[in-house]
Design a protein around this motif. Structure first.
Motif, PDB file in Angstrom:
ATOM      1  N   ALA A 202      -7.367 111.429  93.626  1.00 42.40           N
ATOM      2  CA  ALA A 202      -8.647 110.991  94.190  1.00 42.40           C
ATOM      3  C   ALA A 202      -9.757 111.973  93.803  1.00 42.40           C
ATOM      4  O   ALA A 202     -10.835 111.567  93.335  1.00 42.40           O
ATOM      5  N   VAL A 203      -9.469 113.279  93.966  1.00 38.42           N
ATOM      6  CA  VAL A 203     -10.480 114.296  93.636  1.00 38.42           C
ATOM      7  C   VAL A 203     -10.825 114.231  92.145  1.00 38.42           C
ATOM      8  O   VAL A 203     -11.999 114.226  91.752  1.00 38.42           O
ATOM      9  N   ALA A 204      -9.756 114.139  91.322  1.00 42.38           N
ATOM     10  CA  ALA A 204      -9.972 114.130  89.870  1.00 42.38           C
ATOM     11  C   ALA A 204     -10.809 112.922  89.459  1.00 42.38           C
ATOM     12  O   ALA A 204     -11.760 113.045  88.684  1.00 42.38           O
ATOM     13  N   LEU A 205     -10.450 111.737  90.008  1.00 48.90           N
ATOM     14  CA  LEU A 205     -11.188 110.529  89.631  1.00 48.90           C
ATOM     15  C   LEU A 205     -12.621 110.582  90.150  1.00 48.90           C
ATOM     16  O   LEU A 205     -13.554 110.160  89.454  1.00 48.90           O
ATOM     17  N   ALA A 206     -12.794 111.106  91.378  1.00 50.42           N
ATOM     18  CA  ALA A 206     -14.145 111.200  91.942  1.00 50.42           C
ATOM     19  C   ALA A 206     -15.003 112.126  91.098  1.00 50.42           C
ATOM     20  O   ALA A 206     -16.158 111.823  90.783  1.00 50.42           O
ATOM     21  N   PHE A 207     -14.408 113.252  90.686  1.00 54.25           N
ATOM     22  CA  PHE A 207     -15.138 114.203  89.862  1.00 54.25           C
ATOM     23  C   PHE A 207     -15.551 113.561  88.543  1.00 54.25           C
ATOM     24  O   PHE A 207     -16.713 113.675  88.115  1.00 54.25           O
ATOM     25  N   LEU A 208     -14.619 112.830  87.931  1.00 54.53           N
ATOM     26  CA  LEU A 208     -14.928 112.191  86.650  1.00 54.53           C
ATOM     27  C   LEU A 208     -15.965 111.092  86.834  1.00 54.53           C
ATOM     28  O   LEU A 208     -16.853 110.910  86.007  1.00 54.53           O
ATOM     29  N   GLY A 209     -15.842 110.366  87.959  1.00 54.94           N
ATOM     30  CA  GLY A 209     -16.837 109.330  88.250  1.00 54.94           C
ATOM     31  C   GLY A 209     -18.221 109.949  88.351  1.00 54.94           C
ATOM     32  O   GLY A 209     -19.201 109.423  87.813  1.00 54.94           O
ATOM     33  N   ALA A 210     -18.296 111.113  89.025  1.00 55.31           N
ATOM     34  CA  ALA A 210     -19.585 111.791  89.181  1.00 55.31           C
ATOM     35  C   ALA A 210     -20.142 112.206  87.823  1.00 55.31           C
ATOM     36  O   ALA A 210     -21.333 112.017  87.542  1.00 55.31           O
ATOM     37  N   ILE A 211     -19.265 112.735  86.948  1.00 48.95           N
ATOM     38  CA  ILE A 211     -19.749 113.138  85.622  1.00 48.95           C
ATOM     39  C   ILE A 211     -20.214 111.918  84.828  1.00 48.95           C
ATOM     40  O   ILE A 211     -21.254 111.941  84.159  1.00 48.95           O
ATOM     41  N   ALA A 212     -19.422 110.834  84.919  1.00 49.22           N
ATOM     42  CA  ALA A 212     -19.788 109.626  84.175  1.00 49.22           C
ATOM     43  C   ALA A 212     -21.147 109.117  84.629  1.00 49.22           C
ATOM     44  O   ALA A 212     -21.998 108.738  83.810  1.00 49.22           O
ATOM     45  N   LEU A 213     -21.352 109.120  85.957  1.00 52.85           N
ATOM     46  CA  LEU A 213     -22.621 108.650  86.508  1.00 52.85           C
ATOM     47  C   LEU A 213     -23.762 109.553  86.061  1.00 52.85           C
ATOM     48  O   LEU A 213     -24.829 109.091  85.636  1.00 52.85           O
ATOM     49  N   ALA A 214     -23.512 110.865  86.137  1.00 49.93           N
ATOM     50  CA  ALA A 214     -24.532 111.827  85.720  1.00 49.93           C
ATOM     51  C   ALA A 214     -24.861 111.638  84.247  1.00 49.93           C
ATOM     52  O   ALA A 214     -26.029 111.697  83.837  1.00 49.93           O
ATOM     53  N   ALA A 215     -23.808 111.377  83.442  1.00 53.98           N
ATOM     54  CA  ALA A 215     -24.026 111.181  82.011  1.00 53.98           C
ATOM     55  C   ALA A 215     -24.946 109.993  81.781  1.00 53.98           C
ATOM     56  O   ALA A 215     -25.845 110.014  80.934  1.00 53.98           O
ATOM     57  N   GLN A 216     -24.715 108.932  82.569  1.00 54.90           N
ATOM     58  CA  GLN A 216     -25.487 107.711  82.379  1.00 54.90           C
ATOM     59  C   GLN A 216     -26.938 107.869  82.868  1.00 54.90           C
ATOM     60  O   GLN A 216     -27.876 107.442  82.214  1.00 54.90           O
ATOM     61  N   LEU A 217     -27.100 108.525  84.040  1.00 54.39           N
ATOM     62  CA  LEU A 217     -28.417 108.561  84.676  1.00 54.39           C
ATOM     63  C   LEU A 217     -29.244 109.790  84.293  1.00 54.39           C
ATOM     64  O   LEU A 217     -30.430 109.685  83.995  1.00 54.39           O
ATOM     65  N   LEU A 218     -28.589 110.959  84.313  1.00 57.18           N
ATOM     66  CA  LEU A 218     -29.352 112.192  84.153  1.00 57.18           C
ATOM     67  C   LEU A 218     -29.542 112.609  82.705  1.00 57.18           C
ATOM     68  O   LEU A 218     -30.565 113.190  82.352  1.00 57.18           O
ATOM     69  N   ALA A 219     -28.533 112.311  81.886  1.00 54.87           N
ATOM     70  CA  ALA A 219     -28.537 112.858  80.530  1.00 54.87           C
ATOM     71  C   ALA A 219     -29.838 112.591  79.769  1.00 54.87           C
ATOM     72  O   ALA A 219     -30.389 113.502  79.151  1.00 54.87           O
ATOM     73  N   PRO A 220     -30.350 111.348  79.802  1.00 52.88           N
ATOM     74  CA  PRO A 220     -31.584 111.109  79.031  1.00 52.88           C
ATOM     75  C   PRO A 220     -32.731 112.016  79.484  1.00 52.88           C
ATOM     76  O   PRO A 220     -33.539 112.456  78.683  1.00 52.88           O
ATOM     77  N   ARG A 221     -32.765 112.308  80.794  1.00 52.78           N
ATOM     78  CA  ARG A 221     -33.860 113.157  81.288  1.00 52.78           C
ATOM     79  C   ARG A 221     -33.608 114.635  80.994  1.00 52.78           C
ATOM     80  O   ARG A 221     -34.528 115.427  80.885  1.00 52.78           O
ATOM     81  N   LEU A 222     -32.331 114.986  80.891  1.00 50.24           N
ATOM     82  CA  LEU A 222     -31.998 116.385  80.625  1.00 50.24           C
ATOM     83  C   LEU A 222     -32.119 116.727  79.143  1.00 50.24           C
ATOM     84  O   LEU A 222     -32.235 117.891  78.774  1.00 50.24           O
ATOM     85  N   ALA A 223     -32.087 115.672  78.319  1.00 52.28           N
ATOM     86  CA  ALA A 223     -32.054 115.902  76.874  1.00 52.28           C
ATOM     87  C   ALA A 223     -33.122 116.882  76.386  1.00 52.28           C
ATOM     88  O   ALA A 223     -32.823 117.764  75.590  1.00 52.28           O
ATOM     89  N   PRO A 224     -34.377 116.764  76.876  1.00 52.06           N
ATOM     90  CA  PRO A 224     -35.399 117.690  76.364  1.00 52.06           C
ATOM     91  C   PRO A 224     -35.062 119.153  76.633  1.00 52.06           C
ATOM     92  O   PRO A 224     -35.488 120.034  75.892  1.00 52.06           O
ATOM     93  N   TYR A 225     -34.263 119.416  77.695  1.00 51.90           N
ATOM     94  CA  TYR A 225     -33.939 120.798  78.028  1.00 51.90           C
ATOM     95  C   TYR A 225     -32.850 121.370  77.127  1.00 51.90           C
ATOM     96  O   TYR A 225     -32.542 122.549  77.185  1.00 51.90           O
ATOM     97  N   LEU A 226     -32.222 120.497  76.340  1.00 56.67           N
ATOM     98  CA  LEU A 226     -31.183 121.011  75.447  1.00 56.67           C
ATOM     99  C   LEU A 226     -31.799 121.748  74.270  1.00 56.67           C
ATOM    100  O   LEU A 226     -31.098 122.351  73.471  1.00 56.67           O
ATOM    101  N   GLY A 227     -33.119 121.677  74.174  1.00 53.76           N
ATOM    102  CA  GLY A 227     -33.767 122.530  73.194  1.00 53.76           C
ATOM    103  C   GLY A 227     -34.172 121.817  71.930  1.00 53.76           C
ATOM    104  O   GLY A 227     -33.633 120.763  71.589  1.00 53.76           O
ATOM    105  N   THR A 228     -35.140 122.399  71.263  1.00 52.22           N
ATOM    106  CA  THR A 228     -35.659 121.775  70.054  1.00 52.22           C
ATOM    107  C   THR A 228     -35.100 122.442  68.799  1.00 52.22           C
ATOM    108  O   THR A 228     -34.858 121.780  67.811  1.00 52.22           O
ATOM    109  N   SER A 229     -34.884 123.741  68.864  1.00 48.93           N
ATOM    110  CA  SER A 229     -34.335 124.394  67.672  1.00 48.93           C
ATOM    111  C   SER A 229     -32.834 124.151  67.624  1.00 48.93           C
ATOM    112  O   SER A 229     -32.194 123.922  68.649  1.00 48.93           O
TER     113      SER A 229
END
Lengths: 399, 189
Positions: free
Chosen positions: A195-222
């Motif tokens: 349950a913990v493992a799946l919940a953790f992965l679910g959270a990462i998957a959700l974060a990947a879908q929702l947050l990643a596009p907004r976080l992309a600029p912070y990954l840097g330009t160079s």
């Protein structure tokens, strides 16, 4: 699990890493001349440099423990790339035909592997792991063979690559389950961990879908910032996954999915690929270091039986998948032949198995996996290069 | 003609172009940018690899195939041979040209030389396929199409009277300084 007289400690960590990578590279270079794919040969290099061969010969052997963290980086980067190439939109677009071919693939090969596991007396967990080892084809070996043989331009490339994508998705879920189950105890004990493992992965998957596009600029330009920050995110997330008992590999997969959804996709792939190549070799060689040749020799019969049963099973399931793509009998057969090689994911499952408190699972399953991958990567590659003869033999060749 | 596109996950994209009959040209574009070009005789035959190109090379070859390629050399004398005797050439209109300050129709370009002006570049504005009533001013670049003799006649009449009769010599010093290279490059195509 080292056999022979391990004289570890002779080599410092840096030298150990250098020797392992050098031996693996040399073995792979030698094998490539006769057309054997690199992945199993890196493992072989690790076996040669490890306690079980070099150690037994009285040479300075490399203790696998010195490279464990680097090998884990290799796994995370392998799965990170899988996630990077993985696109939900693409999967949805190909859903109809793919789900048919992918379902046939899963429903034939996984049960075949589970049955083999029980046949070899490995118990429920062992059978579950052997099921995964037998089920999952090698994306690295197959994609390279498709390109080398020119099949990439033929119609069978689509069901083959499509099936690989589906397998990759299944293995992400599978690894999450396997990771929780291997930790031991009864299935009931494992439930909270699952349950913990799946919940953790679910959270990462959700974060990947929702947050990643907004976080992309912070990954840097160079390029420098991009590589350093992306690797930092991947390692932190996968390390956290490990510490809550989830699979670090699957965490790496979802970080890859998140980055893949951003416009940075191509640049990240470009810059991090060399890093993945190096660490993946460390991982494959590390599996070899952990491998006891005596144990592999001991499972020679199961490996042979598994090869004789699961090879044809893959050909049949792949051929059915090809038919679902409306391919001719000849092209369908080729789809099946192409899906035969097993490789890196089976080894990831093997690495997972070493953590099991059950001694049979922890020693027999990895030995079986290494032997099986060595055989199947070779057999599968030969099957593809000899497709013409096999077609004539089966009677589906063109006039 | 239909172009089929499909994804090759982990590899790149595949495009299939119908060639007439059952044959297809198959272009595999790898994620690395490498292009592999295959030909398949019919739906069930195996693709036969023709060649592969790097990303940069593929783009260059692509524009040549598209007919849009010309070498952007800083000179007024660049020509492109179309096959047969047809030729496209670029000229900067000098101040003392009969064309400067005239319309194409008034200068009687087509009647006098046989060549046609297919584009006029004024500063950064390019007028493709200009109206015969379009004006040309000194300093404009005109793009001329015709046979080699017609294009030479155009050059003699409107650009450089001294070029008459000697323009067919290879290595002819046409423009100041840079003419040589461009002429050689053109003749060598």
């Amino acid at each position: 699990m080292a056999a022979g007289s391990a004289v570890a400690g002779d080599l410092n960590g840096l030298l150990a890493l250098g020797v392992v990578v050098a031996v693996a590279a040399a073995v792979a270079a030698a094998g490539r001349r006769v057309g054997i794919p690199s992945v199993p040969l890196y493992v072989l290099g690790g076996v040669l440099a490890g306690p079980s061969v070099a150690g037994a010969l009285g040479l300075p052997a490399i203790e696998p423990g010195t490279l464990t963290t680097l090998a884990e980086v290799g796994v995370v980067l392998l799965l990170f790339f899988l996630g990077l190439e993985f696109s939900l939109d693409r999967l949805i677009a190909a859903r109809k035909r793919l789900s048919g071919a992918a379902a046939v693939d899963l429903l034939i090969n996984f049960p075949v592997g589970v049955a083999l596991g029980f046949l070899f007396g490995l118990g429920a967990l062992g059978a579950f792991l052997v099921g995964g080892i037998v089920y999952i084809s090698s994306s690295a070996v197959i994609t390279k063979s498709l390109v080398d043989l020119g099949w990439i331009a033929d119609p069978e490339a689509e069901p083959v690559l499509g099936t690989l994508v589906a397998e990759d998705l299944v293995v992400a879920v599978y690894l999450a389950l396997a990771g929780a189950l291997v930790a031991g105890g009864s299935p009931v004990d494992a439930l909270p961990r699952i349950a913990v493992a799946l919940a953790f992965l679910g959270a990462i998957a959700l974060a990947a879908q929702l947050l990643a596009p907004r976080l992309a600029p912070y990954l840097g330009t160079s390029d420098e910032d991009l590589v350093v920050r992306t690797v930092a995110v991947a390692l932190v997330v996968s390390g956290l996954a490990l510490s809550v008992g989830a699979s670090e590999a699957v965490a790496g997969f979802f970080v890859g999915v998140g980055v893949g959804a951003t416009p940075l996709h191509d640049r990240v792939a470009d810059r991090i690929a060399p890093l993945r190549d190096v660490f993946a070799v460390v991982f494959f060689a590390w599996v070899g270091l952990n491998t006891d040749v005596v144990a592999v020799a001991g499972v020679a019969v199961p490996v042979l039986v598994a090869a004789l049963v699961s090879g044809p099973a893959k050909v049949v399931s792949g051929a059915v998948g090809g038919r679902l793509y409306d391919l001719s009998p000849r092209r369908s057969l080729r789809t099946g032949l192409a899906l035969v090689p097993r490789g890196e994911f089976s080894l990831i499952i093997a690495a997972l198995a070493t953590a099991s408190p059950n001694p049979t699972v922890a020693t027999v399953v990895p030995a079986f996996a290494v032997g099986y991958v060595l055989v199947m990567a070779f057999v599968g590659t030969v099957a593809m290069s000899q497709a013409d003869r096999i077609e004539r033999f089966v009677g589906v060749a063109d006039s | 003609m239909t172009v089929y596109e499909s994804d090759l996950p982990g590899v790149g994209k595949k495009h299939e172009i119908e060639l007439g009959g059952e044959a297809r040209l198959v272009v595999v574009t790898h994620n690395t940018g490498k292009r592999e070009v295959f030909r398949r005789e019919n739906a069930d035959s195996d693709a036969e690899k023709l060649f592969e190109l790097s990303d940069g090379l593929a783009r260059t070859v692509g524009t040549v195939l598209e007919g849009a390629y010309f070498q952007p050399v800083a000179t007024e004398n660049i020509d492109t041979v179309l096959g047969g005797d047809a030729l496209i050439e670029w000229y900067e209109v000098p101040a003392d040209s009969e064309l400067a300050g005239e319309t194409i129709a008034a200068a009687d370009v087509r009647q006098r030389t046989g060549a046609s002006i297919i584009a006029v570049e004024h500063d950064d504005d390019v007028t493709p396929n200009p109206d015969p009533g379009a004006g040309v001013t000194a300093g404009d670049t005109v793009v001329v199409i015709g046979s080699r003799a017609e294009v030479d006649a155009f050059e003699a009449a409107f650009i450089d009277p001294d070029a008459a009769g000697e323009a067919t010599d290879i290595g002819d010093p046409v423009g100041p300084g840079t003419g040589d290279d461009a002429d050689d490059a053109g003749g060598g195509v």
